[in-house]
Design a protein around this motif. Structure first.
Motif, PDB file in Angstrom:
ATOM      1  N   HIS A   1       0.840  -1.208   0.000  1.00 22.80           N
ATOM      2  CA  HIS A   1       0.000   0.000   0.000  1.00 22.80           C
ATOM      3  C   HIS A   1       0.871   1.252   0.000  1.00 22.80           C
ATOM      4  O   HIS A   1       1.940   1.284   0.604  1.00 22.80           O
ATOM      5  CB  HIS A   1      -0.954   0.003   1.198  1.00 22.80           C
TER       6      HIS A   1
ATOM      7  N   ASP B   1       6.777   1.386   6.705  1.00 22.01           N
ATOM      8  CA  ASP B   1       5.363   0.996   6.521  1.00 22.01           C
ATOM      9  C   ASP B   1       4.705   1.938   5.528  1.00 22.01           C
ATOM     10  O   ASP B   1       4.116   2.912   5.926  1.00 22.01           O
ATOM     11  CB  ASP B   1       4.653   1.024   7.876  1.00 22.01           C
ATOM     12  N   MET B   2       4.766   1.609   4.227  1.00 18.62           N
ATOM     13  CA  MET B   2       5.579   0.535   3.738  1.00 18.62           C
ATOM     14  C   MET B   2       6.208   0.901   2.405  1.00 18.62           C
ATOM     15  O   MET B   2       6.177   0.165   1.452  1.00 18.62           O
ATOM     16  CB  MET B   2       4.752  -0.754   3.646  1.00 18.62           C
TER      17      MET B   2
ATOM     18  N   GLU C   1      -4.914   1.282   2.577  1.00 20.64           N
ATOM     19  CA  GLU C   1      -4.807   0.189   3.561  1.00 20.64           C
ATOM     20  C   GLU C   1      -4.934   0.663   4.994  1.00 20.64           C
ATOM     21  O   GLU C   1      -5.552   0.013   5.827  1.00 20.64           O
ATOM     22  CB  GLU C   1      -3.470  -0.531   3.381  1.00 20.64           C
ATOM     23  N   GLU C   2      -4.337   1.822   5.270  1.00 21.17           N
ATOM     24  CA  GLU C   2      -4.272   2.260   6.671  1.00 21.17           C
ATOM     25  C   GLU C   2      -5.647   2.613   7.240  1.00 21.17           C
ATOM     26  O   GLU C   2      -5.788   2.755   8.450  1.00 21.17           O
ATOM     27  CB  GLU C   2      -3.315   3.457   6.817  1.00 21.17           C
TER      28      GLU C   2
ATOM     29  N   GLU D   1       4.643  -5.732   3.758  1.00 19.21           N
ATOM     30  CA  GLU D   1       4.675  -4.928   4.980  1.00 19.21           C
ATOM     31  C   GLU D   1       6.072  -5.119   5.590  1.00 19.21           C
ATOM     32  O   GLU D   1       6.769  -6.075   5.263  1.00 19.21           O
ATOM     33  CB  GLU D   1       3.588  -5.418   5.954  1.00 19.21           C
TER      34      GLU D   1
END
Ligand SMILES: [Zn+2]
Length: 395
Positions: A95, A124-125, A157-158, A182
């Motif tokens: 991501h 990250d990441m 994603e987060e 990740e």
């Protein structure tokens, strides 16, 4: 392996790429891209697209409305590989969004001190993205992949991949295996299990009244909020790995008004897939119940991650990755993480998945986030070797 084998050509080339990797990483870290900043996350995507164009790799853009677009970069498999079946993609996933507020890279740009790199998203990441980009480039250059490779670069994603999820799941349904890059754990471990998570929000309606002159006419939404929080937190069951956290609250109008409204946000984490519905049913019952008579409340799910569970094929993938990493001089241990990731979605649709195969780092989501620069090349080599071992491993 002979000197001409794809293994040695790829790993030898990757060994010379640390400087080039750091250059791309610096540009990516310094490109602002929090999850809610679509132009920023897409600007990070533009770096990926430029790199792929330079390496002759086609990229398909899957447009997303609110958050960063998804990018699919494809490298065809080596023609030399005979065995049938192999149209399913070997997916390298990552991501592009970070958790940081706008302006973070300006306040805290990419730096390297004593072999450690710092900056928002460095581990990250964005380092994982860079690793995936160079692994794709290596196979594009030297061939030898035992099937098509698909680099999937997502943008949200987060925050639970509200728009990325359907692309991830569709990709995973057709995938042979999924490597999610990740960050590798601080001891170099990879993640073979993750908790699932549900982020939800509840809104409570009460009735305003002057808390001095007309107290009895009021219905306190904040009183209700307090009772609901206590009941929700009581659903925590550490032995089963179930945790509940009301991490954000707000409400009320003024100190001398009985609160007409209140709101709380819940983070549920769980291990066993069946526990999700059981706990969500209990949460729904708590939201439906009025502890303070006259209040009303409603619950909305905002985001969700499925748990990463270990299938027999995923266990095989781990053993194979461990062997591949061993050849790159890395000792790998499997770990379980309470953190959620997109790897849960790919595992849930049945794709053998391994997570945290990216370069090694730690303290994600904090200003102390760091990346071990020396891990960039060996982790890329480990991923490449693992891809080359898929046939032999029967995956
Ligand atoms: Zn991440």
């Amino acid at each position: 392996m002979t000197a001409e084998s794809p293994d040695s050509a790829i790993t030898a080339w990757l060994a010379t790429q640390q400087g080039a990797m750091l250059q791309v990483l610096e540009e990516m870290v310094n490109t602002d891209g929090g999850s809610y900043d679509k132009p920023g996350v897409d600007a990070v995507g533009a770096i990926v697209q430029r790199f792929m164009a330079e390496h002759g790799i086609p990229v398909e853009v899957v447009k997303r409305e609110k958050y960063g677009d998804c990018l699919k970069a494809r490298v065809e498999g080596g023609a030399a590989l005979a065995s049938g079946n192999r149209q399913q993609s070997i997916v390298l996933m990552g991501h592009r969004d970070t958790v940081f507020p706008k302006g973070e890279p300006t306040r805290r740009p990419f730096t390297i001190r004593d072999g450690i790199a710092y900056g928002p998203g460095v581990a990250d990441m964005k380092a994982g993205l860079v690793m995936n980009m160079f692994v794709l480039a290596a196979f594009r250059k030297f061939g030898g992949a035992p099937g098509p490779l698909l680099g999937l670069f997502t943008g949200d994603e987060e925050i639970g991949s509200p728009e990325g999820r359907e692309v991830i799941e569709a990709t995973a349904r057709e995938a042979r295996v999924v490597f999610n890059s990740e960050p590798g754990r601080p001891n170099g471990g990879v993640v073979t299990g993750r908790k699932g998570g549900v982020f939800s929000i509840f809104d409570i309606e009460g009735k305003a009244a002057h808390s001095g002159g007309n107290f009895e006419a009021g219905i306190s939404a904040i009183g209700e909020l307090a009772a609901k929080i206590t009941a929700i937190h009581a659903l925590t069951d550490l032995k089963r790995g179930i945790t509940l956290n009301v991490g954000l609250v707000s409400g009320g109008q003024s100190v001398n008004t009985v609160a007409p409204w209140a709101q709380g946000q819940i983070d549920l984490r769980y291990v066993e897939p069946a526990d999700r519905d059981e706990v969500m049913t209990k949460i729904a019952a708590i939201i439906a119940k009025s502890f303070v008579p006259g209040t009303k409340a409603k619950l909305t799910i905002r985001g969700e991650f499925l748990p990463l569970t270990q299938s027999p094929a995923a266990a095989k993938l781990f053993e194979m990755y461990k062997a591949a990493a061993g050849e790159s001089g890395l000792a790998i241990t499997p770990e379980f993480s309470g953190g959620c990731a997109d790897s849960g979605f790919t595992a849930a649709v049945g794709a053998p998945t391994i997570c945290a195969v990216g370069p090694v780092g730690g303290k994600a989501h904090s200003p102390e986030e760091y990346l071990e620069v020396a891990s960039l090349v060996p982790r890329a080599q480990a991923a490449a070797r693992a891809i080359l071992m898929l046939e032999k491993a029967g995956l």
